[in-house]
Design an enzyme around this catalytic site. Structure first.
Site, PDB file in Angstrom:
ATOM      1  N   ASP A  38       0.809  -1.221   0.000  1.00 34.53           N
ATOM      2  CA  ASP A  38       0.000   0.000   0.000  1.00 34.53           C
ATOM      3  C   ASP A  38       0.844   1.274   0.000  1.00 34.53           C
ATOM      4  O   ASP A  38       0.462   2.282   0.574  1.00 34.53           O
ATOM      5  CB  ASP A  38      -0.961   0.001   1.212  1.00 34.53           C
ATOM      6  CG  ASP A  38      -1.735  -1.302   1.292  1.00 34.53           C
ATOM      7  OD1 ASP A  38      -2.182  -1.777   0.240  1.00 34.53           O
ATOM      8  OD2 ASP A  38      -1.857  -1.850   2.403  1.00 34.53           O
ATOM      9  N   HIS A  66      -4.602  -1.949  -6.040  1.00 38.75           N
ATOM     10  CA  HIS A  66      -3.981  -0.734  -6.564  1.00 38.75           C
ATOM     11  C   HIS A  66      -5.053   0.203  -7.105  1.00 38.75           C
ATOM     12  O   HIS A  66      -5.842  -0.180  -7.951  1.00 38.75           O
ATOM     13  CB  HIS A  66      -2.969  -1.080  -7.659  1.00 38.75           C
ATOM     14  CG  HIS A  66      -1.882  -1.995  -7.176  1.00 38.75           C
ATOM     15  ND1 HIS A  66      -0.969  -2.597  -7.996  1.00 38.75           N
ATOM     16  CD2 HIS A  66      -1.560  -2.408  -5.929  1.00 38.75           C
ATOM     17  CE1 HIS A  66      -0.133  -3.346  -7.272  1.00 38.75           C
ATOM     18  NE2 HIS A  66      -0.489  -3.243  -6.016  1.00 38.75           N
ATOM     19  N   LYS A 171       0.901 -25.294  -5.990  1.00 35.37           N
ATOM     20  CA  LYS A 171       1.960 -25.149  -7.000  1.00 35.37           C
ATOM     21  C   LYS A 171       3.232 -25.851  -6.525  1.00 35.37           C
ATOM     22  O   LYS A 171       3.819 -26.657  -7.251  1.00 35.37           O
ATOM     23  CB  LYS A 171       2.220 -23.655  -7.236  1.00 35.37           C
ATOM     24  CG  LYS A 171       3.381 -23.342  -8.161  1.00 35.37           C
ATOM     25  CD  LYS A 171       3.512 -21.820  -8.368  1.00 35.37           C
ATOM     26  CE  LYS A 171       4.723 -21.473  -9.226  1.00 35.37           C
ATOM     27  NZ  LYS A 171       4.821 -20.029  -9.524  1.00 35.37           N
TER      28      LYS A 171
HETATM   29  P1  IMO Z   1      -0.587  -4.254  -2.304  1.00 34.28           P
HETATM   30  O1  IMO Z   1      -0.118  -4.732  -3.656  1.00 34.28           O
HETATM   31  C1  IMO Z   1      -1.026  -4.802   1.975  1.00 34.28           C
HETATM   32  C2  IMO Z   1      -0.886  -8.911   3.518  1.00 34.28           C
HETATM   33  C3  IMO Z   1      -2.219  -9.310   4.099  1.00 34.28           C
HETATM   34  C4  IMO Z   1      -1.776 -10.299   5.158  1.00 34.28           C
HETATM   35  C5  IMO Z   1      -0.601 -11.017   4.485  1.00 34.28           C
HETATM   36  C6  IMO Z   1      -0.942 -12.348   3.863  1.00 34.28           C
HETATM   37  O2  IMO Z   1      -1.932  -3.636  -2.290  1.00 34.28           O
HETATM   38  O3  IMO Z   1       0.440  -3.381  -1.659  1.00 34.28           O
HETATM   39  P2  IMO Z   1      -2.315 -13.041   1.698  1.00 34.28           P
HETATM   40  O4  IMO Z   1      -3.769 -12.819   1.357  1.00 34.28           O
HETATM   41  O5  IMO Z   1      -1.381 -12.454   0.688  1.00 34.28           O
HETATM   42  O6  IMO Z   1      -2.004 -14.474   2.017  1.00 34.28           O
HETATM   43  O7  IMO Z   1      -2.107 -12.237   3.084  1.00 34.28           O
HETATM   44  O8  IMO Z   1      -0.137 -10.125   3.485  1.00 34.28           O
HETATM   45  N1  IMO Z   1      -0.954  -8.387   2.155  1.00 34.28           N
HETATM   46  C7  IMO Z   1      -0.975  -7.070   1.842  1.00 34.28           C
HETATM   47  N2  IMO Z   1      -1.018  -5.975   2.616  1.00 34.28           N
HETATM   48  N3  IMO Z   1      -0.978  -4.633   0.644  1.00 34.28           N
HETATM   49  C8  IMO Z   1      -0.901  -5.718  -0.156  1.00 34.28           C
HETATM   50  O9  IMO Z   1      -0.732  -5.624  -1.478  1.00 34.28           O
HETATM   51  C9  IMO Z   1      -0.935  -7.010   0.435  1.00 34.28           C
HETATM   52  N4  IMO Z   1      -0.900  -8.257  -0.042  1.00 34.28           N
HETATM   53  C10 IMO Z   1      -0.898  -9.092   1.009  1.00 34.28           C
HETATM   54  O10 IMO Z   1      -2.883  -8.210   4.660  1.00 34.28           O
HETATM   55  O11 IMO Z   1      -1.276  -9.626   6.283  1.00 34.28           O
HETATM   56 MG    MG Z   2      -3.086  -3.303  -0.617  1.00 38.74          MG
END
Ligand code: IMO
Ligand code: MG
EC number: 6.3.4.4
Length: 452
Positions: A38, A66, A171
């Site tokens: 984020d 995003h 996988k």
């Molecule tokens: P972007 O691309 C923020 C966090 C989840 C959780 C951990 C595992 O928007 O920056 P998952 O569903 O991947 O197995 O969750 O990872 N998480 C993110 N937090 N932004 C993201 O992506 C995230 N992708 C996974 O909140 O703590």
């Molecule tokens: Mg996110």
């Protein structure tokens, strides 16, 4: 060994393999999250994608979120490369990505209803035939696993429940199904799907899977995606070696969520650091050009896990509300804290950023003093590395440097020169502390970006 060397020469002399990438080979420009996600990667990609030809995703799935605003319309992306919003862009989903087909179509349709920017998306998207498929039962199992963690250990991981952990498990266990299987012989696909579904049923007795129903739906998706599915390695090889092209890679998730380098086990299940670009697209390392690290001017984290600079106080609340820190994918309130330079130094060790993009600096506009975490101490001793163990990381003592705020609205600042003196000092301090002098050009502040 001699033998090996000799054989290599033989092949080369025979002229039967393509030469190593020549100097004229196109390179990919990579955008990676440098913290816990984020950071505003979508906004940076949008900026870089203005003149891009191809925008790729190389890892993760629809756990990412995003947001890109075009003509005051807010588009939300999860699985599609957000660069697809530019009608001139070809989007590519690489083999390292995991694809939930209902999610893909839903996301595209939702965004199509919002505005014109996604029109014709299906003609502009290529999906690697080696990408793994996320099934509904992977998502259901994600939810069950979270529930079990809660019951058995008293805490869960706080996943997005998009099936990411389970599908990457399939996988790695070599029982997963890929896009190439879906678009080939559907009978063969159905058999392997049934085996996998039954494995999940025996692993999770409470899991109900409507095998025939899901297969019927998958058959429809198979026809719909077929025109988009191609050999991903050849697709990207051609793009790299053909006429001059600008190729962007949009990272999802972030360095501290990386399966190998993140704050394990509170991580996602893919490599969100630079190595994931090579393995997730099928490209050699010398084809990687610029690597932009996207850094939020403070730190946020969604879900559970250590967070040394977290502010469970008024400052944290202020960052949260000013920064409107709610997750795009799950709507969860994000945890907030000060910028952590130990963490950024660590992300930089792994990724070798050639530039950083600093986002949401204006959220700090109202703070009288701004703290920056500069080092970690264990038992009073400064440590030069980022601890792997969660219990250790939970206990580190953060040393802060306090910088004076600027009390000026910077939301319209677009360049470094537009900033008030103290904001410039904040930026320069970060540059200095990361140990890379700006004068050698390694770190340039791409832009000061405000993200809604
Ligand atoms: P972007 O691309 C923020 C966090 C989840 C959780 C951990 C595992 O928007 O920056 P998952 O569903 O991947 O197995 O969750 O990872 N998480 C993110 N937090 N932004 C993201 O992506 C995230 N992708 C996974 O909140 O703590
Ligand atoms: Mg996110």
């Amino acid at each position: 060994t001699m033998e090996h060397g000799g054989r290599m020469r033989q092949i080369r002399n025979g002229g039967s393999i393509s030469p190593a990438p020549a100097a004229s080979t196109n390179k990919v420009t990579v955008v990676l999250g440098a913290q816990w996600g984020d950071e505003g990667k979508g906004k940076v990609v949008d900026l870089l994608a203005q003149d891009a030809d191809i925008v790729c995703r190389c890892q993760g799935g629809n756990n990412a979120g995003h947001t890109v605003v075009v003509d005051s319309i807010e588009y939300d992306f999860h699985l599609l490369p957000s660069g697809i919003i530019n009608p001139k862009v070809t989007a590519f989903i690489g083999n390292g990505v995991v694809i939930h087909l209902p999610g893909l179509f839903e996301e595209a349709e939702k965004n199509c209803k919002k505005g014109q920017s996604l029109t014709g998306w299906d003609k502009r998207l290529t999906i690697s035939d080696r990408a793994h498929i996320v099934f509904d039962f992977h998502q259901a199992a994600d939810g069950i696993q979270e529930q079990q963690r809660q019951e058995q250990a008293g805490k869960n991981l706080g996943t997005t429940k998009k099936g990411i952990g389970p599908v990457y498990s399939s996988k790695a266990a070599r029982s997963g199904l890929r896009m190439c299987d879906l678009v080939s012989d559907f009978n063969e696909f159905s058999q392997r799907f049934t085996v996998l579904a039954n494995q999940y049923k025996s692993m999770y007795p409470s899991l109900e899977i409507d095998i025939d129903g899901e297969l019927n739906r998958l058959k429809v998706y198979a026809e719909q995606v077929k025109p988009m599915v191609k050999d991903g390695v050849y697709f990207i090889y051609e793009a790299l070696h053909g006429p001059r092209k600008k190729i962007l890679v949009e990272g999802a998730n972030a360095a501290l969520l990386d399966i190998d380098f993140g704050t394990y086990p509170f991580v996602t299940s893919s490599n969100c650091t630079v190595g994931g670009v090579c393995t997730g697209l099928g490209i050699p390392p010398q084809c990687i050009g610029e690597v932009y690290g996207v850094v939020k001017a403070y730190t946020t984290r969604v879900g559970i896990g250590a967070f040394p600079t977290e502010q469970n106080n008024e400052s944290g609340d202020r960052l949260q509300s000013r920064g409107r820190e709610f997750g795009v994918t799950t709507g969860r309130r994000r945890r907030c804290g000060w910028l952590d330079l130990t963490l950024l130094r660590y992300a930089h060790m792994i990724n070798g950023f050639t530039a950083l993009a600093l986002t949401k600096l204006d959220i700090l506009d109202v703070f009288a003093d701004i703290k920056v975490g500069v080092s970690y101490k264990i038992n009073g001793k400064t440590i030069p590395y980022f601890p792997a163990n969660q219990e250790v990381l939970n206990k580190v003592e953060v040393e802060y440097h306090i910088l004076p705020g600027w009390n000026t609205d910077t939301s319209n600042a677009r360049t470094f020169e537009d900033l008030p003196e103290n904001a410039k000092k904040y930026v320069l301090f970060i540059e200095d502390m990361l140990g890379i002098p700006s004068k050698n050009g390694l770190i340039v502040w791409l832009s000061l970006i405000r993200l809604m």
